[in-house]
Design an enzyme around this catalytic site. Structure first.
Site: not given
Ligand code: NAD
Ligand code: TYD
Length: 339
Positions: A16-18, A39, A128-130, A152, A156, A181-182, A192
């Site tokens: 997603f973010i990448g 991967k 991540t902020d987590e 998770y 991280k 959270n993005n 969510l």
């Molecule tokens: P995502 O789950 O959508 O994508 C993760 C990507 O990593 C996928 O393309 C997957 O195929 C790849 N991947 C997983 N394991 C791998 C491996 N061993 N080798 C190579 N590729 C691999 O994740 P995202 O939401 O885009 O998050 C991207 C990064 O940002 C993560 O490091 C996550 O911890 C961080 N992050 C995410 C959020 C969020 O809200 N989604 C917030 C803050 C930080």
């Molecule tokens: P999520 O998107 O899983 O991110 P985070 O890694 O911050 O937990 O969840 C965001 C918030 O929403 C978190 O408080 C958990 C809640 N949540 C629900 O209430 N229902 C859902 O189906 C999901 C996936 C998350």
């Protein structure tokens, strides 16, 4: 300062973010050569990068960040790494923690080692902020201790610690971002906001854990990508940056906003059993990233409207994802609320 990077290895950019970041970087820095390493786990999707196919200065390599030989060879051909690759979903980390330790800790170590060996200019770890854990009062600053509470976030934090150890021991030029959270286009429908939107499209129940009161800082993915770009090109190495909006929103508020945008009834909301160890609140102090000149451009209302529109317009992207293994995961994850 402005860092002039020429050849960038971006790990995990089929997610997603990448993928949003790579598309963003093509616009802001078209001269940077980009190698994506991914991967293609269940969360990785080549469709996310389809518009880059065949473009000069872009290539995709299918592989694992834990593969030392492959990572070493790619690091030899590049000057910097941005690592997005990770297992990312808290609920899945409660079912299969080892996959998270493997990729988020060991995989990060493999990337650090290759960057060190080949004298890279910068290593940017997307965290991540987590990692701060549940923050009941106040806001997390970058110097706060890490107190992760889920497999998770612990993985991280482990990745951050190993990268920090490489910085201290071997002088790895490290930067770390801790994003909130993005949400936005191309997010796998397990987090969510895409769960709420895609379920609402089909008039399925919108599951909220417990009473939906847990608080997050929801940042639009393009704003996050702009911040990452800025950190990568402008921040002095050795720094950590929180990235978020500073605005606190509960899950229930998000669900009600999504339903209002879509013209669907609130009766679709279904309270379900809480996530074990659910972090009730994350909140960031964002003064360090704003001091770099970054600010939020897309507020939650506008961002949700754009995101709803994208999912409504792209069923071809998300419908195939909501099948087979997805529903197995879904059934395992969501349980009735017992009051
Ligand atoms: P995502 O789950 O959508 O994508 C993760 C990507 O990593 C996928 O393309 C997957 O195929 C790849 N991947 C997983 N394991 C791998 C491996 N061993 N080798 C190579 N590729 C691999 O994740 P995202 O939401 O885009 O998050 C991207 C990064 O940002 C993560 O490091 C996550 O911890 C961080 N992050 C995410 C959020 C969020 O809200 N989604 C917030 C803050 C930080
Ligand atoms: P999520 O998107 O899983 O991110 P985070 O890694 O911050 O937990 O969840 C965001 C918030 O929403 C978190 O408080 C958990 C809640 N949540 C629900 O209430 N229902 C859902 O189906 C999901 C996936 C998350």
């Amino acid at each position: 300062m402005t860092r002039r990077l020429k050849r960038l290895l971006v790990a995990g950019a089929a997610g997603f973010i990448g993928s949003n970041f790579v598309r963003h970087l093509r616009r802001t820095h078209p001269d940077v050569e980009i190698t994506v390493l991914d991967k293609l786990t269940y969360a990785g999707n080549l469709a996310n990068l389809a518009e880059l196919d065949g473009q000069p200065g872009y290539r995709f390599v299918h592989g694992d960040i834990c593969d030392e030989k492959l990572v070493d060879s790619l690091a030899a051909e590049t000057d910097a790494i941005v690592n997005f690759a990770a297992e990312t979903h808290v609920d899945r980390s409660l079912m299969d923690p080892f996959a998270f330790v493997e990729t988020d800790v060991r995989g990060t170590a493999v990337l650090c080692e290759a960057a060190r060996k080949h004298g890279h200019e910068v290593f940017l770890l997307i965290s991540t902020d987590e990692v701060y854990g549940d923050v009941r009062t106040g806001r997390s600053t970058e110097t706060d201790p890490l107190k992760p509470r889920s497999p998770y976030s612990a993985s991280k934090a482990g990745g951050e610690h190993i990268a920090q150890a490489y910085a201290e021991s071997f002088g790895l030029p490290l930067l770390v971002t801790r994003g909130s959270n993005n949400y936005g286009p191309h997010q796998y429908p397990e987090k969510l906001i895409p769960v709420l939107i895609t379920n609402a499209i089909d008039d399925r129940p919108l599951p909220l854990y417990n009473d939906g009161s847990a608080v997050r800082d929801y940042v639009f993915v393009e704003d996050h990508c702009r911040a990452i770009d800025q950190v990568l090109h402008e921040a002095p190495v050795g720094n950590v940056y929180n990235i978020g909006t500073g605005v606190e929103t509960s899950g229930l508020q998000v669900a009600e906003a999504v339903l209002a945008i879509m013209g669907k009834p609130k009766s679709l909301i279904e309270f379900v059993a809480d996530r074990p160890g659910h972090d009730y609140r994350y909140a960031l102090d964002i003064s360090r990233i704003t001091a770099l000149g970054w600010e939020t451009q897309v507020e939650l209302g506008e961002g949700l409207e754009r995101t709803v529109r994208w999912y409504v317009d792209h069923p071809d992207w998300w419908r195939p994802l909501k099948s087979g293994e997805y529903w197995e995961y879904y059934r395992r994850n969501y349980r009735p609320l017992v009051t």
